[in-house]
Design a protein around this motif. Structure first.
Motif, short mmCIF file in Angstrom:
data_model
loop_
_atom_site.label_atom_id
_atom_site.label_comp_id
_atom_site.label_asym_id
_atom_site.label_seq_id
_atom_site.Cartn_x
_atom_site.Cartn_y
_atom_site.Cartn_z
N GLN A 123 0.78 -1.30 0.25
CA GLN A 123 0.06 0.13 0.19
C GLN A 123 0.84 1.33 -0.06
OE1 GLN A 123 -2.49 -0.69 3.43
NE2 GLN A 123 -3.51 -2.15 2.53
N GLU A 124 2.19 0.95 0.55
CA GLU A 124 2.89 2.28 0.72
C GLU A 124 3.66 2.55 -0.65
OE1 GLU A 124 3.38 4.49 2.94
OE2 GLU A 124 1.83 3.64 4.25
N GLU A 125 3.60 1.43 -1.54
CA GLU A 125 4.24 1.34 -2.78
C GLU A 125 5.55 1.19 -2.81
OE1 GLU A 125 3.13 4.91 -5.06
OE2 GLU A 125 0.97 4.33 -5.31
N LEU A 126 6.03 0.65 -1.64
CA LEU A 126 7.55 0.23 -1.67
C LEU A 126 7.80 -0.69 -2.26
CD1 LEU A 126 8.09 1.47 2.04
CD2 LEU A 126 9.06 2.27 0.20
N MET A 127 7.17 -1.98 -2.36
CA MET A 127 7.58 -3.26 -2.85
C MET A 127 7.83 -3.17 -4.26
SD MET A 127 7.52 -4.93 -0.07
CE MET A 127 7.93 -6.68 -0.89
N LEU A 128 7.03 -2.26 -4.89
CA LEU A 128 7.68 -2.44 -6.29
C LEU A 128 8.82 -1.59 -6.61
CD1 LEU A 128 4.19 -1.56 -8.20
CD2 LEU A 128 5.74 -3.39 -8.59
N ARG A 129 9.00 -0.35 -5.70
CA ARG A 129 10.25 0.33 -5.98
C ARG A 129 11.52 -0.29 -5.52
NH1 ARG A 129 8.38 5.26 -2.70
NH2 ARG A 129 10.61 6.08 -2.53
N LEU A 130 11.21 -1.39 -4.38
CA LEU A 130 12.36 -2.09 -3.98
C LEU A 130 12.69 -3.37 -4.96
CD1 LEU A 130 11.51 -1.82 -0.29
CD2 LEU A 130 13.54 -0.96 -1.22
N PHE A 131 11.92 -3.95 -5.33
CA PHE A 131 12.07 -5.28 -6.31
C PHE A 131 11.52 -5.34 -7.58
CE2 PHE A 131 11.89 -6.32 -1.43
CZ PHE A 131 13.35 -6.72 -1.26
N GLY A 132 10.82 -4.31 -7.96
CA GLY A 132 10.16 -4.22 -9.32
C GLY A 132 11.22 -3.97 -10.09
N GLU A 133 10.78 -4.27 -11.56
CA GLU A 133 11.82 -3.88 -12.64
C GLU A 133 12.19 -2.71 -12.69
OE1 GLU A 133 10.59 -6.60 -16.21
OE2 GLU A 133 9.01 -5.00 -16.01
N ALA A 134 11.66 -1.42 -11.95
CA ALA A 134 11.80 -0.20 -11.92
C ALA A 134 12.58 0.20 -10.80
CB ALA A 134 10.52 0.84 -12.00
N GLY A 135 12.88 -0.77 -9.87
CA GLY A 135 13.58 -0.68 -8.59
C GLY A 135 15.04 -0.35 -8.61
N PRO A 136 15.98 -1.24 -7.96
CA PRO A 136 17.43 -0.95 -7.88
C PRO A 136 18.23 -1.09 -9.44
CG PRO A 136 16.94 -3.04 -7.06
CD PRO A 136 15.53 -2.53 -7.37
N LEU A 137 17.20 -1.70 -10.14
CA LEU A 137 18.19 -2.05 -11.44
C LEU A 137 18.50 -0.73 -12.25
CD1 LEU A 137 16.38 -4.71 -11.01
CD2 LEU A 137 16.60 -4.75 -13.53
N GLY A 138 17.83 0.28 -11.92
CA GLY A 138 18.27 1.67 -12.41
C GLY A 138 19.47 2.36 -11.81
N LEU A 139 19.73 1.78 -10.59
CA LEU A 139 20.85 2.73 -9.84
C LEU A 139 22.26 1.92 -10.35
CD1 LEU A 139 19.43 2.43 -6.15
CD2 LEU A 139 19.29 4.16 -7.82
N LEU A 140 23.19 2.73 -10.14
CA LEU A 140 24.68 2.49 -10.71
C LEU A 140 25.12 1.30 -9.67
CD1 LEU A 140 26.19 5.86 -10.94
CD2 LEU A 140 25.65 4.21 -12.95
N THR A 141 24.59 1.48 -8.55
CA THR A 141 24.98 0.25 -7.20
C THR A 141 24.67 -1.19 -7.95
OG1 THR A 141 22.86 0.90 -6.07
CG2 THR A 141 24.88 1.85 -5.55
N TRP A 142 23.50 -1.20 -8.55
CA TRP A 142 23.28 -2.60 -9.26
C TRP A 142 24.26 -3.49 -9.78
CZ3 TRP A 142 19.34 -5.77 -8.30
CH2 TRP A 142 18.98 -6.79 -9.06
N ASN A 143 25.25 -2.63 -10.22
CA ASN A 143 26.34 -3.27 -10.86
C ASN A 143 27.15 -4.05 -9.82
OD1 ASN A 143 25.93 -2.55 -13.57
ND2 ASN A 143 26.85 -0.57 -13.09
N VAL A 144 26.98 -3.78 -8.57
CA VAL A 144 27.90 -4.17 -7.22
C VAL A 144 27.22 -5.52 -6.95
CG1 VAL A 144 28.80 -4.04 -4.93
CG2 VAL A 144 28.32 -1.73 -6.49
N PRO A 145 28.01 -6.51 -7.05
CA PRO A 145 27.54 -7.86 -6.62
C PRO A 145 26.67 -7.92 -5.29
CG PRO A 145 29.54 -8.26 -7.69
CD PRO A 145 29.40 -6.58 -7.49
N SER A 146 27.11 -7.21 -4.41
CA SER A 146 26.37 -7.23 -3.09
C SER A 146 25.30 -6.84 -3.20
CB SER A 146 27.11 -6.75 -2.08
OG SER A 146 27.51 -5.15 -2.23
N VAL A 147 24.76 -5.65 -3.95
CA VAL A 147 23.47 -5.29 -4.03
C VAL A 147 22.68 -6.21 -4.91
CG1 VAL A 147 21.94 -3.49 -5.47
CG2 VAL A 147 24.17 -2.81 -4.23
N ARG A 148 23.03 -6.99 -5.88
CA ARG A 148 22.20 -7.99 -6.45
C ARG A 148 21.91 -9.26 -5.37
NH1 ARG A 148 26.14 -6.80 -10.44
NH2 ARG A 148 27.12 -9.04 -10.31
#
Length: 827
Positions: free
Chosen positions: A95-120
């Motif tokens: 309801q807080e629209e956090l799950m999509l932002r955290l785990f959806g396609e539009a979430g961390p994939l757009g961050l530079l840190t996604w290239n770090v293995p620990s984030v994935r």
């Protein structure tokens, strides 16, 4: 949650969400996650978030800044997964629209840190935590996370790819949870949407024809069948068994090791445990189709199964035996007759020409296959009735192993072209020599014909005497020799090296003389360890003593007390100590050498006081303790003087293990002082000796400096030393009860003396000696100490300092200076 922790959380969340603040180390973040896991196991995650809105704010802020630390991003993903594991909390975050932002396609994939293995990895671990309920399954399909999981199966980081494989298996099990086999058939429409997508991905991967894709699918299936033993797994195999079986038609079989892991995982599942299951047919086909090096681990796994058709076990054993059969044939059969197997070795087992081809194909393939076969057979040998499909071919395996070792040192005479090829490949090969010597030692657990055992000792002597044997090969040869000595002594009526091994001993000790003089310190050390093992087991038997004393081995061992290498000096101390305790000195005590025992004692005491390395000094203390326990002649005349001389030296030693061993010596000395042992050489029947008066015991301990050392050891900064000292003093304290008889001496302790002794003992924390305590004062000191309380304190773990969640939060905030504490102006 503790109110004080709730008070500290807003400041901590603000620090973590601020990219300008320095981020604490990973250890603190891991501890913080562990704490949240503990809290959510006993409390409502939803209530926790509602009472601490700063946590929701932290999750919502985690991806607003591109320059946020990858540690914090990974932490936030994992934390969100912990909260979302409870379905009502998951829905709240939705309801807080956090799950999509955290785990959806539009979430961390757009961050530079996604290239770090620990984030994935954090993203995957977060999903692993929340994938516990039906809402999570539907979310994974709708938000596009499933496609990301598919893509991560081939991640460049092996850790991420492995975690993604485990996650996919978990999601598949969640999707099919509660599904019964009759309700689930082969049609797509009957499968849940999430399971349909995963099974489709696995089918496509299995049929792709590329080894990486096939490996991904097989790994997911291995995890699935390994963790789930539900009826629906049968239907899953009916769906995917055909594309898996089609892999066996390819040349070569793709992902052979992964395929073997999958089939073994299924074979261990009770769902596929029936003897008429078609899985066994697939396993038999796989054994025939895999390369010999891939089939070996599969064969070993089959032989370890508790439920398995006998024919399949026989086939698996043949896979492991055939490389050694080829070795035997190469040395014993005439040219052109390679496939003529020695009788009894492969009876009833189908031959595989591919094994012979692999041995002859290249040097690397030959060595790898032979080492693998030796290692697997060695692991199999102790599993008597469980894994063996038939009689264990002990004699043939002994002969094959000896032959391989002779190929390795060039002493074999090949009678065929194949034999000459193998001789050239295996000559000087350390890997094969080590593996064969290991297996030869394992085979000592069985028996063998007399002539074969003779060959075993001959080849061992060749390796021990060969200048070409590497230090590691030599060590393996020493170990195998001891094992075969033990084996032959078990069948000897006197449990000693018998007439059968006596000739070997006479040849062995001249070889050891050369090894003890080797320029390589590892060889000298291994030789001394071998001497210790022989002396410990057979040092009291006349045949061994005669062969030993006829050589220069005792003298050389004593010379190694001066070796430049500390490990060698330590082994020399133990070896000389064992020899001396059995009267096997380099120069035994005699009218010509009356002081040999005392000379060795003085040399070891000097070594204890001046050696700069800890290992030799520890060895000296172990020898001294054993000598005192056994009543060695070197200290039998005056044990008190001996103990006093030892404690005079070790009181200055900085090595905590030396100090612990010193207290073990004190234990032995106290036991002997309280009740001296009867003389074992007395011609009359032993009589019960009278206990020594406590007054005399305390005086003896005082004169020998034992009591002084033990009291000061209570302050030792190394906990094992303090614990050992506490145990010793508790034993002594138990004897100094009010009815111990000490008060009968008529001279009770003076209060001034007791106070002075306690003050002096307290000063002992600084290392000052206490001096000799009179018995009355010693008793007062012992009774004044709370040794039971001290022992309880010392028994606590080393992290007994408060490690509460509150202190963790305070420490993390203190690192960035945000704790609201009074500040002082230092300027």
């Amino acid at each position: 949650m503790d109110p004080e922790c709730s008070r500290l959380l807003p400041a901590l969340c603000a620090v973590l969400a601020d990219p300008r603040q320095p981020v604490t180390d990973d250890t603190c973040l891991e501890k913080l996650l562990d704490w949240f896991k503990t809290v959510t196991e006993t409390e409502s995650s939803l209530l926790l978030l509602q009472e601490n809105p700063c946590l929701v704010e932290l999750l919502s802020q985690a991806f607003k800044f591109q320059d946020l630390s990858s540690r914090v991003v990974s932490f936030s993903l994992r934390l969100a997964g912990i909260f979302a594991a409870q379905e009502n909390c998951f829905q709240y975050l939705q309801q807080e629209e956090l799950m999509l932002r955290l785990f959806g396609e539009a979430g961390p994939l757009g961050l530079l840190t996604w290239n770090v293995p620990s984030v994935r990895s954090g993203w995957i671990q977060g999903l692993c935590s929340l994938a516990q309920h039906p809402s999570a399954e539907q979310f994974l399909v709708e938000c596009g996370a499933l496609d990301i999981i598919f893509a991560l199966q081939g991640d460049s980081s092996l850790f991420v790819a492995s975690a993604a494989s485990q996650l996919l298996a978990q999601v598949l099990a969640l999707s099919l949870q509660g599904q019964d086999t009759p309700q689930l058939n082969m049609l797509d429409d009957d499968w849940p949407l999430c399971a349909r997508s995963i099974v489709g991905f696995l089918e496509n991967s299995l049929q792709s024809g590329t080894t990486p894709q096939v490996t991904k699918a097989l790994n997911v299936l291995t995890s699935t069948f390994g963790r789930c033993h539900q009826p629906w797994t049968q239907t899953l195999w009916m769906r995917l068994g055909t594309p898996v079986a089609c892999l066996l038609e390819k040349e070569p079989v793709p992902a052979g090791h992964s395929l073997a892991d999958l089939l073994l995982s299924m074979a261990r599942s009770p769902v596929f445990g029936s003897s008429d299951c078609d899985l066994w047919v697939t396993l038999a086909q796989t054994l025939n189709r895999l390369s010999p090096t891939q089939a070996g681990p599969l064969a070993l796994g089959i032989l370890k199964l508790h439920i398995c058709p006998q024919a399949l076990k026989t086939q698996a054993l043949g896979v492991l035996l055939q490389p050694l059969v080829c070795i035997l044939e190469a040395a014993t059969q005439p040219p052109g007759n390679l496939l003529c197997c020695p009788p009894g070795l492969l009876d009833g087992i189908e031959r595989s020409p591919s094994i012979s081809d692999t041995l002859l194909a290249s040097t690397s393939s030959c060595i790898s296959l032979l080492c693998q076969s030796l290692a697997h057979l060695g692991e199999l040998q102790p599993l008597l009735g469980v894994a063996r499909p038939g009689p264990w071919p002990q004699a043939a395996l002994l002969q094959a192993t000896v032959t391989a070792l002779r190929f390795g040192n060039g002493s074999a005479v090949p009678v065929s072209n194949v034999g000459r090829h193998l001789c050239g490949v295996l000559a000087g090969c350390v890997r094969v020599q080590r593996a064969a010597l290991d297996f030869l030692g394992v085979l000592s657990q069985g028996t063998g014909p007399r002539e074969l055992v003779t060959q075993v000792f001959e080849v061992l002597l060749q390796y021990l005497s060969s200048p070409g044997s590497s230090p590691m090969v030599l060590k393996k040869a020493f170990q195998a020799t001891v094992q075969w000595f033990l084996s032959t002594s078990k069948v000897s009526s006197f449990c000693e090296p018998d007439l059968y091994t006596q000739p070997f001993l006479r040849e062995l000790f001249p070889v050891m003389q050369k090894r003890l003089c080797s320029p390589c310190w590892e060889v000298r050390d291994s030789s001394l360890e071998f001497l210790i093992q022989l002396t410990t087991r057979w040092g009291g038997h006349p045949g061994f003593q005669q062969a030993l004393l006829a050589s220069d081995v005792p003298e050389l061992a004593e010379q190694l007390l001066q070796d430049p290498e500390g490990y060698v000096r330590a082994s020399a101390v133990v070896a000389v100590g064992h020899l001396a305790s059995r009267g096997l000195h380099a120069t035994p005590s005699s009218p010509e050498h009356p002081g040999a025992q005392q000379r060795l004692l003085r040399e070891l005491l000097h070594m204890l006081s001046v050696d700069t390395e800890g290992f030799p000094r520890r060895a000296v203390m172990q020898v001294f303790t054993q000598w005192l326990r056994d009543g060695h002649v070197a200290m039998a005349e005056d044990p008190e003087q001996f103990v006093a001389s030892v404690f005079q030296v070790v009181s200055r030693d900085l090595d905590w293990e030396v100090r612990v061993q010193s207290l073990e010596l004190a234990h032995v000395f106290l036991a002997q002082t309280l009740r001296p042992p009867d003389c074992p050489y007395a011609v009359t029947l032993p009589r019960v000796s009278e206990p020594v008066p406590l007054v005399e015991v305390l005086r003896t301990l005082g004169r020998a400096q034992v009591l002084d050392f033990a009291l000061r050891a209570l302050f030792d900064c190394d906990r094992p030393v303090a614990q050992k000292s506490c145990d010793f003093l508790l034993l002594l304290q138990a004897r100094t009860t009010p009815d111990s008889g000490l008060q009968g001496s008529g001279c009770g302790p003076d209060a001034t003396d007791v106070e002075a002794a306690l003050q002096a003992w307290q000063a002992g924390e600084q290392g000052q000696p206490l001096g000799e305590l009179v018995p009355e004062v010693a008793v007062a000191v012992l009774q004044a100490l709370d040794l039971e309380g001290l022992r309880a304190t010392l028994a606590e773990s080393s992290d007994r300092v408060e490690q509460s969640p509150q202190s963790l939060l305070q420490d993390m905030l203190a690192t960035v200076g945000t704790l609201s504490e009074p500040e002082a102006d230092c300027y």
